[in-house]
Design an enzyme around this catalytic site. Structure first.
Site, mmCIF file in Angstrom:
data_model
loop_
_atom_site.group_PDB
_atom_site.id
_atom_site.type_symbol
_atom_site.label_atom_id
_atom_site.label_comp_id
_atom_site.label_asym_id
_atom_site.label_seq_id
_atom_site.Cartn_x
_atom_site.Cartn_y
_atom_site.Cartn_z
ATOM 1 N N VAL A 1 10.487 1.349 9.945
ATOM 2 C CA VAL A 1 11.506 1.139 8.915
ATOM 3 C C VAL A 1 12.894 1.533 9.427
ATOM 4 C CG1 VAL A 1 12.289 1.914 6.637
ATOM 5 C CG2 VAL A 1 9.881 1.347 7.013
ATOM 6 N N ASP B 1 16.491 10.626 15.822
ATOM 7 C CA ASP B 1 15.089 11.056 15.787
ATOM 8 C C ASP B 1 14.989 12.400 16.490
ATOM 9 O OD1 ASP B 1 12.323 9.117 15.326
ATOM 10 O OD2 ASP B 1 12.104 11.127 16.178
ATOM 11 N N THR C 1 8.723 5.374 1.714
ATOM 12 C CA THR C 1 7.997 5.153 0.450
ATOM 13 C C THR C 1 7.580 6.505 -0.110
ATOM 14 O OG1 THR C 1 7.209 3.052 1.274
ATOM 15 C CG2 THR C 1 5.994 4.002 -0.574
ATOM 16 N N PHE D 1 10.645 -3.419 2.104
ATOM 17 C CA PHE D 1 9.533 -4.366 1.936
ATOM 18 C C PHE D 1 9.194 -5.110 3.228
ATOM 19 C CE2 PHE D 1 11.575 -3.938 -2.252
ATOM 20 C CZ PHE D 1 10.489 -3.498 -2.995
ATOM 21 N N LYS E 1 8.216 -0.261 -5.456
ATOM 22 C CA LYS E 1 7.584 -0.341 -4.138
ATOM 23 C C LYS E 1 6.055 -0.207 -4.238
ATOM 24 C CE LYS E 1 6.696 -0.024 0.203
ATOM 25 N NZ LYS E 1 7.192 -0.455 1.442
ATOM 26 N N ASN F 1 3.212 -3.320 -3.600
ATOM 27 C CA ASN F 1 2.141 -3.259 -2.591
ATOM 28 C C ASN F 1 0.766 -3.250 -3.245
ATOM 29 O OD1 ASN F 1 3.734 -3.443 -0.394
ATOM 30 N ND2 ASN F 1 3.561 -1.320 0.259
ATOM 31 N N PHE G 1 -0.811 -14.674 -0.023
ATOM 32 C CA PHE G 1 -1.726 -13.534 -0.156
ATOM 33 C C PHE G 1 -3.043 -13.904 -0.825
ATOM 34 C CE2 PHE G 1 -0.220 -9.555 1.587
ATOM 35 C CZ PHE G 1 0.943 -10.024 2.151
ATOM 36 N N GLY H 1 -10.747 -12.890 3.886
ATOM 37 C CA GLY H 1 -11.057 -12.408 5.233
ATOM 38 C C GLY H 1 -11.832 -11.109 5.162
ATOM 39 N N CYS I 1 0.655 0.491 5.455
ATOM 40 C CA CYS I 1 1.197 0.527 4.091
ATOM 41 C C CYS I 1 0.161 0.360 2.990
ATOM 42 C CB CYS I 1 2.274 -0.543 3.941
ATOM 43 S SG CYS I 1 3.741 -0.137 4.854
HETATM 44 C C1 UDX Z 1 2.938 -4.782 3.841
HETATM 45 C C2 UDX Z 1 3.853 -5.485 2.809
HETATM 46 O O1 UDX Z 1 3.691 -6.900 2.920
HETATM 47 C C3 UDX Z 1 5.303 -5.092 3.009
HETATM 48 O O2 UDX Z 1 6.103 -5.673 2.002
HETATM 49 C C4 UDX Z 1 5.390 -3.565 2.949
HETATM 50 O O3 UDX Z 1 6.713 -3.138 3.194
HETATM 51 C C5 UDX Z 1 4.448 -2.916 3.953
HETATM 52 O O4 UDX Z 1 3.113 -3.389 3.737
HETATM 53 P P1 UDX Z 1 2.332 -5.107 6.422
HETATM 54 O O5 UDX Z 1 1.432 -3.922 6.277
HETATM 55 O O6 UDX Z 1 3.216 -5.177 7.611
HETATM 56 O O7 UDX Z 1 3.301 -5.240 5.142
HETATM 57 O O8 UDX Z 1 1.394 -6.397 6.458
HETATM 58 P P2 UDX Z 1 1.129 -7.729 5.633
HETATM 59 O O9 UDX Z 1 1.592 -8.877 6.417
HETATM 60 O O10 UDX Z 1 1.606 -7.631 4.246
HETATM 61 O O11 UDX Z 1 -0.478 -7.760 5.689
HETATM 62 C C6 UDX Z 1 -1.229 -6.637 5.227
HETATM 63 C C7 UDX Z 1 -2.697 -6.837 5.451
HETATM 64 O O12 UDX Z 1 -3.227 -7.766 4.515
HETATM 65 C C8 UDX Z 1 -3.110 -7.353 6.828
HETATM 66 O O13 UDX Z 1 -4.228 -6.621 7.258
HETATM 67 C C9 UDX Z 1 -3.470 -8.808 6.590
HETATM 68 O O14 UDX Z 1 -4.430 -9.265 7.513
HETATM 69 C C10 UDX Z 1 -4.026 -8.737 5.171
HETATM 70 N N1 UDX Z 1 -3.905 -9.995 4.418
HETATM 71 C C11 UDX Z 1 -2.680 -10.470 4.077
HETATM 72 C C12 UDX Z 1 -5.049 -10.678 4.012
HETATM 73 O O15 UDX Z 1 -6.179 -10.249 4.303
HETATM 74 N N2 UDX Z 1 -4.914 -11.821 3.278
HETATM 75 C C13 UDX Z 1 -3.710 -12.319 2.918
HETATM 76 O O16 UDX Z 1 -3.675 -13.362 2.252
HETATM 77 C C14 UDX Z 1 -2.546 -11.632 3.343
#
Ligand code: UDX
Length: 446
Positions: free
Chosen positions: A11, A30, A121, A150, A202, A206, A247, A251, A258
């Site tokens: 971040v 840092d 967060t 985000f 936030k 999520n 989303f 899978g 996060c």
């Molecule tokens: C997430 C949020 O999207 C972001 O807004 C927040 O700030 C931090 O958390 P991130 O953890 O980087 O971001 O990953 P993201 O791309 O959102 O995917 C999260 C997980 O969900 C992954 O393991 C991905 O494989 C899974 N996923 C995502 C699914 O299994 N199916 C989907 O349709 C979408």
């Protein structure tokens, strides 16, 4: 504007770099001296597309610098951003130790009015605590703001430069005006609200996204039993604007730094005010179970896994990142080893981070090539949907394996791709293609 970002994790580093890119004077701080030295040399500690180039560009333009000197960086800044980690405690609650320490450090460094923004967060009410901590330690005026982050790993630079929205939580008109000005070049979707609502936005966002994933994964599990195809079901659902198509990819569940952390934290936040968040508890439970679908499918196709060699494609929690935190691959490989299998694993970039978790396990063979990882395997499990896996020559893949059994945990391949191969193919929530018959070939259409 003069900005200081404290904490150079995902971040802090990405936000700092992106704000320098749009013309601000940015200092990233840092306490980890080795990390600062690396960054000064242009050696970026995380893999994030486009980040290295922006660091090089803005460092040489003089817009961006790295230091471990928190005091002078706070003094030189108009706005100070807190971007340190809030890891989970064993209870699921966020550990606020680092945030509170930085609040104290900022207070002791202040020599005049500052705007202090929390990007980490943090549970609802934390910014009020930060206000109290700073107020007790400094005579100087300041305003507190919550601006939740985000960005997604793997597209962090793009997300930061093109955000869907910016949420500014503050009780101060002066701070709201300054931060609106700062974010204007990025988006028109800027919402100013009170601090506690910003903090909640936030977690709620999520948790909702995690809910979508667990929902579609349960639909997938039902699809398998009733002979429907979850990819078609998700597509059909997604045409409804109220649902939306994102989303809904079934899978083996979500991982990362996060979703697992924030869902646990929100359950705990609710629990602290005597509210049982039943829905979110189920979302977490479904997600924890979903990864073990891989093991069930292996058991179904191979029976006992003792003495079997299993190939693993993908160790990162999602593609385009080397982050393996809470990756499904961790639990899956541990279970395979417990069941007596030998594991051969490959990931385009996350192997180095991953193998730290399996230091003593000589039974895991780490491959540097996808085909090599599949060689002589009784089955191959695809756990991360890297683009590289989508383009593989499946006939060649089948020919190097001991048994052509493919367990696709991310529904990467279409039925057409499988049609001319002899793979026993298992995916998530789609009709079974154990070994393709001529009839199946003729109807394979997606
Ligand atoms: C997430 C949020 O999207 C972001 O807004 C927040 O700030 C931090 O958390 P991130 O953890 O980087 O971001 O990953 P993201 O791309 O959102 O995917 C999260 C997980 O969900 C992954 O393991 C991905 O494989 C899974 N996923 C995502 C699914 O299994 N199916 C989907 O349709 C979408």
């Amino acid at each position: 504007m003069k900005l200081t970002f404290i904490g150079t994790g995902y971040v802090g580093l990405v936000s700092g770099v992106c704000f320098s890119e749009i013309g601000n004077q940015v200092t990233c701080v840092d306490k980890d001296l080795a990390k600062i030295e690396r960054l000064k040399k242009g050696d970026v500690p995380i893999y994030e597309p486009g980040l290295k180039e922006l660091i090089e560009k803005n460092t040489s333009l003089g817009n961006l610098s790295f230091t471990s000197d928190l005091t002078s960086s706070v003094q030189n800044a108009d706005i100070v951003f807190i971007c340190v980690g809030t890891p989970s405690l064993p209870s699921g609650e966020a550990n606020l130790e680092y945030v509170e320490q930085v609040a104290q450090d900022i207070a002791l460094a202040m020599d005049g009015y500052k705007i202090v923004v929390t990007k980490s967060t943090v549970p609802v009410g934390t910014n009020d605590k930060i206000k109290k901590i700073i107020g007790q330690l400094t005579p100087h005026p300041f305003d507190i703001v919550s601006i939740p982050e985000f960005l997604r790993e793997g597209s962090a630079v793009k997300d930061t430069l093109n955000p869907d929205r910016i949420i500014i939580g503050t009780a101060s008109e002066r701070a709201a005006a300054a931060l609106t000005e700062l974010h204007k070049p990025l988006t028109d979707e800027i919402m100013v609200t009170e601090v506690r609502s910003a903090e909640m936005i936030k977690y709620a966002s999520n948790a909702f996204l995690a809910t979508k994933i667990s929902f579609i994964n349960e639909i997938a599990n039902i699809c398998e039993k009733v002979g429907a195809d979850v990819t078609h079901v998700a597509k059909g659902m997604g045409y409804d604007n109220r649902i939306g198509s994102s989303f809904l990819q079934a899978g083996i569940g979500y991982g990362g730094s996060c979703f697992p952390k924030d869902t646990h934290a929100l359950i705990q936040i609710a629990g602290n005010v005597d509210y049982e968040f039943k829905l979110l508890k189920s979302v977490v439970e479904v997600n924890n179970d979903q990864r073990f679908n891989i093991i069930a499918k292996l058991n179904h196709s191979l029976g006992d896994l003792q003495g079997k060699t299993i190939g693993i494609w993908g160790l990162a929690f999602k593609p385009n990142t080397d982050d393996v935190r809470e990756a499904p691959a961790l639990d899956i490989i541990k279970t395979l080893l417990d069941e007596g299998a030998t594991v051969k694993a490959y990931d385009p970039i996350a192997t180095e981070n991953f193998r730290h978790f399996f230091r003593d396990e000589a039974v895991v063979q780490w491959s540097e090539d996808a085909l090599e990882a599949a060689e002589s395997c009784d089955a191959l499990c695809l756990l991360t949907d890297w683009a590289e896996f989508k383009q593989v020559d499946l006939a060649k893949l089948g020919s190097v394996m001991k048994q052509p059994i493919l367990i696709d945990g991310r529904n990467v391949y279409s039925r057409d791709q499988l049609a001319d191969t002899n793979f026993q193919y298992y995916s998530i929530g789609r009709p079974q293609l154990e070994s393709l018959s001529p009839f199946r070939k003729s109807v394979a259409s997606d």
